[in-house]
Motif scaffolding. Structure first.
Motif, PDB file in Angstrom:
ATOM      1  N   ARG A  70      24.126 -11.163  16.936  1.00  0.00           N
ATOM      2  CA  ARG A  70      22.862 -11.213  16.207  1.00  0.00           C
ATOM      3  C   ARG A  70      23.071 -10.565  14.846  1.00  0.00           C
ATOM      4  O   ARG A  70      23.640  -9.474  14.723  1.00  0.00           O
ATOM      5  N   ALA A  71      22.620 -11.252  13.819  1.00  0.00           N
ATOM      6  CA  ALA A  71      22.743 -10.716  12.468  1.00  0.00           C
ATOM      7  C   ALA A  71      22.036  -9.374  12.372  1.00  0.00           C
ATOM      8  O   ALA A  71      21.011  -9.141  13.028  1.00  0.00           O
ATOM      9  N   GLY A  72      22.578  -8.495  11.542  1.00  0.00           N
ATOM     10  CA  GLY A  72      22.031  -7.148  11.431  1.00  0.00           C
ATOM     11  C   GLY A  72      20.803  -7.041  10.572  1.00  0.00           C
ATOM     12  O   GLY A  72      20.273  -5.953  10.388  1.00  0.00           O
ATOM     13  N   GLY A  73      20.342  -8.168  10.018  1.00  0.00           N
ATOM     14  CA  GLY A  73      19.214  -8.130   9.105  1.00  0.00           C
ATOM     15  C   GLY A  73      19.704  -8.260   7.674  1.00  0.00           C
ATOM     16  O   GLY A  73      20.793  -8.770   7.414  1.00  0.00           O
ATOM     17  N   ILE A  74      18.917  -7.797   6.744  1.00  0.00           N
ATOM     18  CA  ILE A  74      19.295  -7.911   5.329  1.00  0.00           C
ATOM     19  C   ILE A  74      20.512  -7.054   5.012  1.00  0.00           C
ATOM     20  O   ILE A  74      21.203  -7.280   4.024  1.00  0.00           O
ATOM     21  N   LEU A  75      20.811  -6.064   5.859  1.00  0.00           N
ATOM     22  CA  LEU A  75      22.052  -5.301   5.773  1.00  0.00           C
ATOM     23  C   LEU A  75      22.863  -5.657   7.015  1.00  0.00           C
ATOM     24  O   LEU A  75      22.517  -5.241   8.120  1.00  0.00           O
ATOM     25  N   PRO A  76      23.923  -6.426   6.886  1.00  0.00           N
ATOM     26  CA  PRO A  76      24.652  -6.950   8.049  1.00  0.00           C
ATOM     27  C   PRO A  76      25.170  -5.846   8.969  1.00  0.00           C
ATOM     28  O   PRO A  76      25.252  -4.670   8.587  1.00  0.00           O
ATOM     29  N   VAL A  77      25.544  -6.246  10.186  1.00  0.00           N
ATOM     30  CA  VAL A  77      25.957  -5.268  11.191  1.00  0.00           C
ATOM     31  C   VAL A  77      27.145  -4.435  10.732  1.00  0.00           C
ATOM     32  O   VAL A  77      27.296  -3.279  11.131  1.00  0.00           O
ATOM     33  N   ASN A  78      28.012  -5.008   9.892  1.00  0.00           N
ATOM     34  CA  ASN A  78      29.193  -4.276   9.453  1.00  0.00           C
ATOM     35  C   ASN A  78      29.030  -3.682   8.058  1.00  0.00           C
ATOM     36  O   ASN A  78      30.008  -3.251   7.448  1.00  0.00           O
ATOM     37  N   ASN A  79      27.814  -3.654   7.553  1.00  0.00           N
ATOM     38  CA  ASN A  79      27.582  -3.067   6.236  1.00  0.00           C
ATOM     39  C   ASN A  79      27.501  -1.555   6.324  1.00  0.00           C
ATOM     40  O   ASN A  79      26.948  -1.001   7.281  1.00  0.00           O
ATOM     41  N   GLU A  80      28.031  -0.873   5.328  1.00  0.00           N
ATOM     42  CA  GLU A  80      28.080   0.588   5.324  1.00  0.00           C
ATOM     43  C   GLU A  80      26.699   1.225   5.356  1.00  0.00           C
ATOM     44  O   GLU A  80      26.550   2.377   5.783  1.00  0.00           O
ATOM     45  N   ASN A  81      25.670   0.505   4.928  1.00  0.00           N
ATOM     46  CA  ASN A  81      24.325   1.068   4.870  1.00  0.00           C
ATOM     47  C   ASN A  81      23.404   0.533   5.962  1.00  0.00           C
ATOM     48  O   ASN A  81      22.209   0.843   5.966  1.00  0.00           O
ATOM     49  N   ASN A  82      23.941  -0.261   6.891  1.00  0.00           N
ATOM     50  CA  ASN A  82      23.119  -0.759   7.988  1.00  0.00           C
ATOM     51  C   ASN A  82      22.682   0.395   8.886  1.00  0.00           C
ATOM     52  O   ASN A  82      23.500   1.202   9.320  1.00  0.00           O
ATOM     53  N   ASN A  83      21.392   0.479   9.157  1.00  0.00           N
ATOM     54  CA  ASN A  83      20.839   1.514  10.026  1.00  0.00           C
ATOM     55  C   ASN A  83      20.210   0.821  11.235  1.00  0.00           C
ATOM     56  O   ASN A  83      19.132   0.222  11.120  1.00  0.00           O
ATOM     57  N   PRO A  84      20.844   0.866  12.401  1.00  0.00           N
ATOM     58  CA  PRO A  84      20.327   0.166  13.583  1.00  0.00           C
ATOM     59  C   PRO A  84      18.932   0.607  14.008  1.00  0.00           C
ATOM     60  O   PRO A  84      18.253  -0.119  14.741  1.00  0.00           O
ATOM     61  N   SER A  85      18.493   1.785  13.563  1.00  0.00           N
ATOM     62  CA  SER A  85      17.168   2.264  13.951  1.00  0.00           C
ATOM     63  C   SER A  85      16.051   1.573  13.175  1.00  0.00           C
ATOM     64  O   SER A  85      14.874   1.688  13.544  1.00  0.00           O
ATOM     65  N   VAL A  86      16.395   0.861  12.099  1.00  0.00           N
ATOM     66  CA  VAL A  86      15.390   0.098  11.352  1.00  0.00           C
ATOM     67  C   VAL A  86      15.088  -1.177  12.135  1.00  0.00           C
ATOM     68  O   VAL A  86      15.987  -1.958  12.434  1.00  0.00           O
ATOM     69  N   ASN A  87      13.832  -1.399  12.462  1.00  0.00           N
ATOM     70  CA  ASN A  87      13.465  -2.510  13.351  1.00  0.00           C
ATOM     71  C   ASN A  87      13.830  -3.868  12.766  1.00  0.00           C
ATOM     72  O   ASN A  87      13.608  -4.139  11.578  1.00  0.00           O
ATOM     73  N   LEU A  88      14.392  -4.714  13.622  1.00  0.00           N
ATOM     74  CA  LEU A  88      14.677  -6.107  13.304  1.00  0.00           C
ATOM     75  C   LEU A  88      14.042  -6.947  14.408  1.00  0.00           C
ATOM     76  O   LEU A  88      14.393  -6.795  15.580  1.00  0.00           O
ATOM     77  N   PRO A  89      13.093  -7.822  14.084  1.00  0.00           N
ATOM     78  CA  PRO A  89      12.405  -8.585  15.129  1.00  0.00           C
ATOM     79  C   PRO A  89      13.353  -9.396  16.011  1.00  0.00           C
ATOM     80  O   PRO A  89      14.245 -10.082  15.517  1.00  0.00           O
ATOM     81  N   ASP A  90      13.150  -9.297  17.329  1.00  0.00           N
ATOM     82  CA  ASP A  90      13.761 -10.174  18.313  1.00  0.00           C
ATOM     83  C   ASP A  90      12.679 -11.119  18.823  1.00  0.00           C
ATOM     84  O   ASP A  90      11.504 -10.966  18.491  1.00  0.00           O
ATOM     85  N   GLN A  91      13.097 -12.076  19.648  1.00  0.00           N
ATOM     86  CA  GLN A  91      12.094 -12.991  20.176  1.00  0.00           C
ATOM     87  C   GLN A  91      11.107 -12.244  21.070  1.00  0.00           C
ATOM     88  O   GLN A  91      11.483 -11.588  22.038  1.00  0.00           O
ATOM     89  N   ASP A  92       9.850 -12.355  20.725  1.00  0.00           N
ATOM     90  CA  ASP A  92       8.769 -11.767  21.511  1.00  0.00           C
ATOM     91  C   ASP A  92       7.529 -12.608  21.213  1.00  0.00           C
ATOM     92  O   ASP A  92       6.817 -12.380  20.230  1.00  0.00           O
ATOM     93  N   LEU A  93       7.266 -13.597  22.075  1.00  0.00           N
ATOM     94  CA  LEU A  93       6.178 -14.536  21.816  1.00  0.00           C
ATOM     95  C   LEU A  93       4.819 -13.864  21.837  1.00  0.00           C
ATOM     96  O   LEU A  93       3.893 -14.302  21.140  1.00  0.00           O
ATOM     97  N   ALA A  94       4.667 -12.782  22.614  1.00  0.00           N
ATOM     98  CA  ALA A  94       3.387 -12.068  22.635  1.00  0.00           C
ATOM     99  C   ALA A  94       3.081 -11.488  21.261  1.00  0.00           C
ATOM    100  O   ALA A  94       1.941 -11.582  20.769  1.00  0.00           O
ATOM    101  N   VAL A  95       4.081 -10.889  20.626  1.00  0.00           N
ATOM    102  CA  VAL A  95       3.891 -10.341  19.281  1.00  0.00           C
ATOM    103  C   VAL A  95       3.644 -11.468  18.280  1.00  0.00           C
ATOM    104  O   VAL A  95       2.767 -11.374  17.411  1.00  0.00           O
ATOM    105  N   ALA A  96       4.438 -12.532  18.380  1.00  0.00           N
ATOM    106  CA  ALA A  96       4.295 -13.653  17.456  1.00  0.00           C
ATOM    107  C   ALA A  96       2.885 -14.228  17.505  1.00  0.00           C
ATOM    108  O   ALA A  96       2.253 -14.493  16.462  1.00  0.00           O
ATOM    109  N   ARG A  97       2.355 -14.420  18.715  1.00  0.00           N
ATOM    110  CA  ARG A  97       1.025 -15.026  18.856  1.00  0.00           C
ATOM    111  C   ARG A  97      -0.079 -14.054  18.474  1.00  0.00           C
ATOM    112  O   ARG A  97      -1.134 -14.475  17.958  1.00  0.00           O
TER     113      ARG A  97
END
Length: 705
Positions: free
Chosen positions: A439-466
């Motif tokens: 899964r892509a790390g977001g606007i800062l890729p998983v291997n980027n020096e400034n990627n912070n995994p604690s910053v939320n990145l949406p996953d599939q969640d149809l309840a939230v989407a709806r």
């Protein structure tokens, strides 16, 4: 009848002799001479667009020849972590750094770099490498990028020039460019007449040839990581050094040295290989030969490298057709090496199961892809202004903006947010990518020096989407009897028959794998998509104006975002865009995203380092990924290199240089059973028996007559 029988027997005898060895003759062979390697490339745009490093484009042949023929001051090691101590000396052997004075809003800015250049280096034409040549190269690129000659500013201008007024709130007594606001751009004693460059300041203040082997570069920009822009080929190839003696005779109207695309001789540099020729149509590629006078030849050859005497580039068209042809050539031994990248992936399963091939796994690629760009134009007062849209533009051949790029028709922000929660990322990775991606790390890729995994990145969640759709469209959802308890089938039915919103997803054969997922994601939130196909490709049609970019709801592309010093890319894709930058190709903000807060975060990133910079990255990533949602982040694919076992590859730098290939003692392995279920000795034995039986039958028949 007798004559026919004799012919028939002859055919039987020849067939009996040949059939057992046909599988051997049909087996692939490696026919290339010793020390010659055939390697893969792909044909993109017209090669003439990219012969000059200053005007390098992603689809130019420069990437394949430039990596082998041209060199720069310094290079980044493979999997660079951003530490300057690990930089690889190339045409410079040493360097020292001077800093701007820091304060509460500024830190880490570099004021100047002093380079000690490598001695006893020659270009392919025999001319000398020295500080005068180095300064000439850098000055030339700044003039060309800024549009000082007859041509318009180049796309590289976005990283090599900055608008003084944009940074006025951050000026200090030492770092101040008030004098440039509203004035013609200047550099190196020349004045730029290009109107779109009014008020711009060059990244470099001046280059100084202190002595023959000392080069001093003084900066205007605060940029805290100029070394990476001087070395990172992924950020462009403008900084590679070409021969002043060969190319200084060609000039623009303002006497700026240029590289005429009609020149016969290309890539005259200092590198380990010398360019010979390239013709995609006539030759199907091109070639380089080894530079035996290369300054590092003795040392590298002592380690077993720099052994390849000739490299032959074989071009393949981009897309599934080219990928299939390239894979067949690789597996049959017609080419020795192919790069497995998102833009031109190899068939990993076939290569990995082949007894004749090796796959060099290089880990997760820095390119995100395909990502889905989601049009944000509705929130831009500039790009929805009728005064801009309906004005005839000379830069567009006197067409209006709407005639060129269509009527603005973006995706509402709430629907962009919902789509990011509706897309089925897990199935896409496992099914479409065969697990060969993360899964892509977001606007800062998983291997980027400034990627912070604690910053939320949406996953599939149809309840939230709806929930987002119900909150943003209460009347529309109520009219369709949709609420929090509606079933998945009910949401999909509304999307297919009476959608809350409908858009167009623009697609091409390379990224058709995304189509069904985007339609399903839209249906599952009560919306719908229709597909618009681009046979020539989405990006080529963007460049040629054949795609109604303002009205295109979404489209998929690969998105290159490097592991270190990502700021220039974020600036390129998400900084507020204006007409001149768009028409001159100086921006990749194809979704017309515009937000002052995001611009401010980019400013903080640029002007700082350390903790303050990381905090700005975190705020930037959170807002982009969770609120604005201009991009839907799917995957980052694994990448690597596939090659025959005749070769070994050592990955020292971040680029695919054939210099690092070693030829080994190896023979192509043929299958033990050329015909499934039978061995060649058995088939040969049966053939001999059959042949004797035929001869016996012929002789007996003749005796009976």
């Amino acid at each position: 009848m007798k004559k026919f029988s004799n012919y028939f027997y002859v055919i039987l005898i020849l067939s009996t002799l040949m059939l057992p060895i046909l599988p051997v003759l049909a087996s692939p062979t490696t026919a290339q001479p010793v020390d010659v390697i055939n390697y893969m490339g792909y044909a993109g745009s017209d090669p003439s667009r990219g012969w000059d490093p200053a005007v390098h484009t992603a689809n130019s042949p420069l990437r394949y020849y430039g990596y082998n023929c041209l060199e720069q001051l310094i290079s980044v090691p493979y999997k660079w972590d951003g530490s300057w101590d690990d930089m690889i000396p190339v045409l410079a052997t040493d360097w020292s750094v001077e800093y701007w004075t820091p304060d509460a809003n500024h830190s880490g800015g570099i004021k100047a770099i002093n380079f000690t250049l490598r001695d006893n280096v020659q270009f392919h034409d025999g001319s000398e490498w020295n500080s005068t040549v180095a300064a000439w190269n850098l000055n030339r690129v700044l003039w060309l990028s800024g549009g000082f000659g007859a041509a318009a500013p180049l796309p590289s201008m976005v990283n090599l020039w900055f608008k003084a007024s944009d940074w006025e709130p951050y000026f200090t007594p030492e770092w101040n460019f008030t004098w440039a606001i509203g004035q013609n751009a200047t550099y190196g004693g020349l004045v730029c007449q290009e109107k779109s460059m009014f008020g711009y300041v060059s990244w470099i203040n001046k280059t100084i040839a202190v002595d023959n082997l000392t080069l001093r570069i003084e900066f205007n920009a605060w940029n805290p990581k100029p070394l990476s822009l001087l070395s990172n080929k992924d950020a462009g190839l403008w900084h590679t050094m070409i021969s002043m003696e060969t190319y200084a005779t060609n000039y623009t109207l303002l006497k700026i040295p240029k590289w005429d695309s009609t020149d016969v001789v290309h890539y005259v540099g200092t590198g380990p290989y010398i360019f010979v020729e390239h013709d995609t149509v006539g030759l199907g590629g091109g070639s380089v030969i080894r530079n035996d006078d290369w300054w590092n030849a003795t040392a590298m050859q002592a380690l077993g490298f720099h052994e390849v005497t000739e490299g032959r580039l074989v071009s393949y068209v981009r897309g599934p057709e080219g990928e299939l042809a390239r894979d067949l050539a690789l597996l049959s031994g017609d080419i020795d090496l192919a790069f497995d990248v998102p833009a031109m992936p190899v068939n990993f399963d076939q290569v990995n199961s082949s007894v004749n091939h090796e796959y060099e796994d290089l880990g997760v690629d820095f390119r995100l892809g395909p990502v889905v760009f989601l049009n944000c134009v509705n929130e831009s007062a500039y790009w929805t202004n009728p005064a801009l849209l309906n004005k005839k533009q000379p830069a567009l051949g006197n067409a209006t903006v709407t005639q060129m790029w269509g009527n603005p028709n973006g995706i509402p922000r709430a629907i962009r947010q919902a789509l990011t929660y509706a897309f089925d990322y897990v199935t896409f990775i496992n099914t479409e990518k065969g697990g060969r991606a993360v899964r892509a790390g977001g606007i800062l890729p998983v291997n980027n020096e400034n990627n912070n995994p604690s910053v939320n990145l949406p996953d599939q969640d149809l309840a939230v989407a709806r929930a987002k759709m119900l909150a943003a469209y209460p009347n529309e959802t109520a009219a369709r009897s949709l609420d929090g308890s509606s079933t998945n089938a009910e949401w999909i039915n509304i999307g297919e028959t009476n959608p809350i919103w409908s858009g167009e997803h623009h697609t091409e054969s390379r990224f058709e794998e995304v189509n069904g997922y985007m339609i399903l994601a839209a249906n599952e939130i009560g919306c719908n998509y229709t597909l618009v196909d681009h046979p020539n490709g989405v990006f080529p049609d963007i460049n040629t104006g054949k795609m109604p970019l303002l009205g295109a709801s979404s489209f998929a592309l690969n998105l290159p975002l490097p592991e270190v010093d990502i700021y220039p890319y974020l600036n390129l894709f998400l900084r507020t865009i204006r007409f001149s930058a768009m028409v001159q190709g100086r921006s990749r903000n194809f979704v017309f995203f515009e937000n002052a807060t995001i611009n401010g975060y980019l400013d903080e990133i640029y002007l700082n380092n350390g903790t303050k910079q990381q905090e700005a990255y975190d705020k930037f990533a959170y807002d982009i990924q969770n609120y604005h949602c201009p991009i839907l982040y799917t995957t980052q694919q694994y990448h690597g290199m596939a090659h025959t076992k005749e070769w070994e590859y050592a990955m020292f730098s971040s680029y695919y240089d054939i210099m690092y290939l070693k030829q080994v003692d190896w023979t192509w392995i043929y299958p033990e059973e050329a015909i499934p279920g039978y061995s060649i000795p058995i088939v040969m034995g049966l053939s001999i028996v059959s042949m004797l039986a035929i001869v016996y039958h012929m002789k007996r028949k003749n005796r009976l007559r």
